[in-house]
Design a protein around this motif. Sequence first.
Motif, mmCIF file in Angstrom:
data_model
loop_
_atom_site.group_PDB
_atom_site.id
_atom_site.type_symbol
_atom_site.label_atom_id
_atom_site.label_comp_id
_atom_site.label_asym_id
_atom_site.label_seq_id
_atom_site.Cartn_x
_atom_site.Cartn_y
_atom_site.Cartn_z
ATOM 1 N N SER A 123 0.746 -1.115 0.052
ATOM 2 C CA SER A 123 0.080 -0.287 -0.054
ATOM 3 C C SER A 123 0.749 0.959 -0.028
ATOM 4 O O SER A 123 1.971 1.403 0.693
ATOM 5 N N GLY A 124 0.376 2.220 -0.789
ATOM 6 C CA GLY A 124 1.313 3.374 -0.897
ATOM 7 C C GLY A 124 0.516 4.541 -1.420
ATOM 8 O O GLY A 124 -0.481 4.301 -2.184
ATOM 9 N N ILE A 125 1.111 5.734 -1.403
ATOM 10 C CA ILE A 125 0.321 6.794 -1.969
ATOM 11 C C ILE A 125 1.238 7.821 -2.770
ATOM 12 O O ILE A 125 2.589 8.045 -1.962
ATOM 13 N N VAL A 126 0.914 8.371 -3.920
ATOM 14 C CA VAL A 126 1.829 9.297 -4.404
ATOM 15 C C VAL A 126 1.183 10.539 -4.422
ATOM 16 O O VAL A 126 -0.009 10.804 -5.110
ATOM 17 N N LEU A 127 1.895 11.432 -4.124
ATOM 18 C CA LEU A 127 1.441 12.991 -4.332
ATOM 19 C C LEU A 127 2.084 13.670 -5.372
ATOM 20 O O LEU A 127 3.422 13.897 -5.004
ATOM 21 N N VAL A 128 1.639 14.237 -6.387
ATOM 22 C CA VAL A 128 2.411 14.986 -7.458
ATOM 23 C C VAL A 128 2.309 16.408 -7.146
ATOM 24 O O VAL A 128 0.973 16.738 -7.631
ATOM 25 N N LEU A 129 3.003 17.148 -6.790
ATOM 26 C CA LEU A 129 2.816 18.640 -6.583
ATOM 27 C C LEU A 129 3.389 19.651 -7.725
ATOM 28 O O LEU A 129 4.239 19.590 -8.200
ATOM 29 N N GLY A 130 2.250 20.062 -8.490
ATOM 30 C CA GLY A 130 2.680 20.990 -9.527
ATOM 31 C C GLY A 130 1.716 22.117 -9.524
ATOM 32 O O GLY A 130 1.411 22.796 -8.532
ATOM 33 N N LYS A 172 -3.329 24.800 -1.284
ATOM 34 C CA LYS A 172 -2.800 25.056 -0.350
ATOM 35 C C LYS A 172 -1.356 24.298 -0.283
ATOM 36 O O LYS A 172 -0.713 24.421 0.758
ATOM 37 N N GLY A 173 -1.446 23.275 -0.947
ATOM 38 C CA GLY A 173 -0.209 22.269 -0.766
ATOM 39 C C GLY A 173 0.682 22.020 -2.062
ATOM 40 O O GLY A 173 1.738 21.213 -2.073
ATOM 41 N N SER A 174 0.392 22.710 -3.083
ATOM 42 C CA SER A 174 1.014 22.582 -4.293
ATOM 43 C C SER A 174 2.270 23.512 -4.642
ATOM 44 O O SER A 174 2.605 24.438 -3.810
ATOM 45 N N PRO A 233 -1.211 3.605 4.684
ATOM 46 C CA PRO A 233 -0.015 3.341 3.675
ATOM 47 C C PRO A 233 1.298 3.011 4.289
ATOM 48 O O PRO A 233 1.651 3.711 5.276
ATOM 49 N N GLU A 234 2.117 2.198 3.725
ATOM 50 C CA GLU A 234 3.524 1.976 4.048
ATOM 51 C C GLU A 234 4.311 3.329 3.875
ATOM 52 O O GLU A 234 5.202 3.601 4.839
ATOM 53 N N LYS A 235 3.878 3.780 2.657
ATOM 54 C CA LYS A 235 4.851 5.039 2.355
ATOM 55 C C LYS A 235 4.024 6.118 1.609
ATOM 56 O O LYS A 235 2.921 5.660 1.118
ATOM 57 N N ILE A 236 4.108 7.323 1.753
ATOM 58 C CA ILE A 236 3.630 8.486 0.905
ATOM 59 C C ILE A 236 4.888 9.078 0.047
ATOM 60 O O ILE A 236 5.907 9.308 0.594
ATOM 61 N N CYS A 237 4.902 8.814 -1.039
ATOM 62 C CA CYS A 237 5.913 9.380 -2.158
ATOM 63 C C CYS A 237 5.658 10.647 -2.753
ATOM 64 O O CYS A 237 4.276 10.788 -3.275
ATOM 65 N N ILE A 238 6.529 11.641 -2.657
ATOM 66 C CA ILE A 238 6.230 13.240 -3.339
ATOM 67 C C ILE A 238 6.859 13.298 -4.806
ATOM 68 O O ILE A 238 8.131 12.971 -4.609
ATOM 69 N N GLY A 239 6.030 13.391 -5.451
ATOM 70 C CA GLY A 239 6.703 13.830 -6.851
ATOM 71 C C GLY A 239 6.406 15.349 -7.413
ATOM 72 O O GLY A 239 5.645 16.134 -6.542
ATOM 73 N N GLY A 240 6.703 15.586 -8.432
ATOM 74 C CA GLY A 240 6.886 16.990 -9.237
ATOM 75 C C GLY A 240 7.810 17.629 -9.075
ATOM 76 O O GLY A 240 8.842 17.269 -8.206
ATOM 77 N N GLY A 241 8.022 18.589 -9.677
ATOM 78 C CA GLY A 241 9.225 19.350 -9.575
ATOM 79 C C GLY A 241 9.776 20.030 -8.562
ATOM 80 O O GLY A 241 11.130 19.918 -8.135
ATOM 81 N N ILE A 242 9.021 20.478 -7.493
ATOM 82 C CA ILE A 242 9.393 21.015 -6.174
ATOM 83 C C ILE A 242 9.919 19.794 -5.308
ATOM 84 O O ILE A 242 10.566 19.832 -4.270
ATOM 85 N N SER A 243 9.419 18.604 -5.636
ATOM 86 C CA SER A 243 9.882 17.347 -4.745
ATOM 87 C C SER A 243 11.259 17.212 -4.700
ATOM 88 O O SER A 243 12.034 16.161 -3.991
ATOM 89 N N GLN A 244 12.075 17.590 -5.547
ATOM 90 C CA GLN A 244 13.623 17.602 -5.858
ATOM 91 C C GLN A 244 14.223 18.481 -4.720
ATOM 92 O O GLN A 244 15.377 18.191 -4.726
ATOM 93 N N GLN A 245 13.518 19.145 -4.316
ATOM 94 C CA GLN A 245 14.269 20.128 -3.094
ATOM 95 C C GLN A 245 13.994 19.356 -1.950
ATOM 96 O O GLN A 245 13.014 18.950 -1.218
ATOM 97 N N PRO A 246 15.359 18.696 -1.336
ATOM 98 C CA PRO A 246 15.253 18.088 -0.116
ATOM 99 C C PRO A 246 14.624 18.699 0.957
ATOM 100 O O PRO A 246 14.018 18.085 1.965
ATOM 101 N N LEU A 247 14.897 20.392 1.047
ATOM 102 C CA LEU A 247 14.218 20.990 1.991
ATOM 103 C C LEU A 247 12.655 20.750 2.139
ATOM 104 O O LEU A 247 12.056 20.781 3.449
#
Length: 296
Positions: A123-130, A172-174, A233-247
């Motif tokens: 089980s897992g969820i992906v959030l793509v922030l754009g 609010k979160g993109s 979920p076991e994990k939530i993975c964050i995608g989208g361009g700003i997800s490459q920012q470790p901060l």
Amino acid sequence: MNKLVLDIGGSSIKYAIMNETADILERGNESTPLDSFESFISVIRKIYDKYKDDIDGIALSAPGTIDPKSGLILAPGALSFNYKVNLIDKIHEFTTYPVSIENDGKCAALAESWIGNLKNCKSGIVLVLGTGIGGGIILDGKLWSGSHFFAGEFSYLAQGELTGFDNVFALKGSATALVMEFSKAKKIDFSDVDGKKVFELIVAGDEDAISALKKVAHNLALEMYNLQCIFDPEKICIGGGISQQPLLIEEIKKELNTIYSKLPFEVPHVIVEQCMFYNDSNLIGALRNYEFNKKF
């Protein structure tokens, strides 16, 4: 045999020739026509004609609410001319190859579940922030689409009383939300800054940029906690361009830990990670969807 895989977006159509293990053998892109469906389908046919002798199938990722079994686009997202269009049938007017289609956020989730950071997770969820927030939900190792193919449309989640499209998660979160918060604090025009610039200012110590990041990370963490309570979920993975920012990932984890610490009881702590794939996630996921939903 190789597949032609297309990632249809509001500004460009990215395409690739891919083998069965998701290696990209050749790639390119075309601007997405916005004037009419006829212009749009002509670009797809142009790409197809270039590669038709080197492939035996076509896989598509596209915005909107999509029935992947039939190919019908129930809600078109950014491309309004696709409303109630069966894109598979339209493509079959110029090819006999099997064709598949799936929502772009769900494709990102399929990519991560297949060979990415959700591999081996039941089980897992992906959030793509754009511009908004897309994504997908993996349950028992499979993509969950819901009763109306609407599952994973995280942009529409409410964060307060809804009046039209105000107070939704998309605002609010993109990545858009981050820029909005920063431009509001600086009293500058939204179009004068982008997410990359905001992160440069965060690193430089700009207080308004840091405050904007903290607010968006808090909103993300709060909604992720809600999703955790529903899906565990076991994990939530964050995608989208700003997800490459470790901060961003670090700040989300901090906000989640703050939420957990305020609870009067123990709950599981979800693992939060970046997605493995960025610009190629929709292509990889579309290829994966082809195996399940190709239509002859």
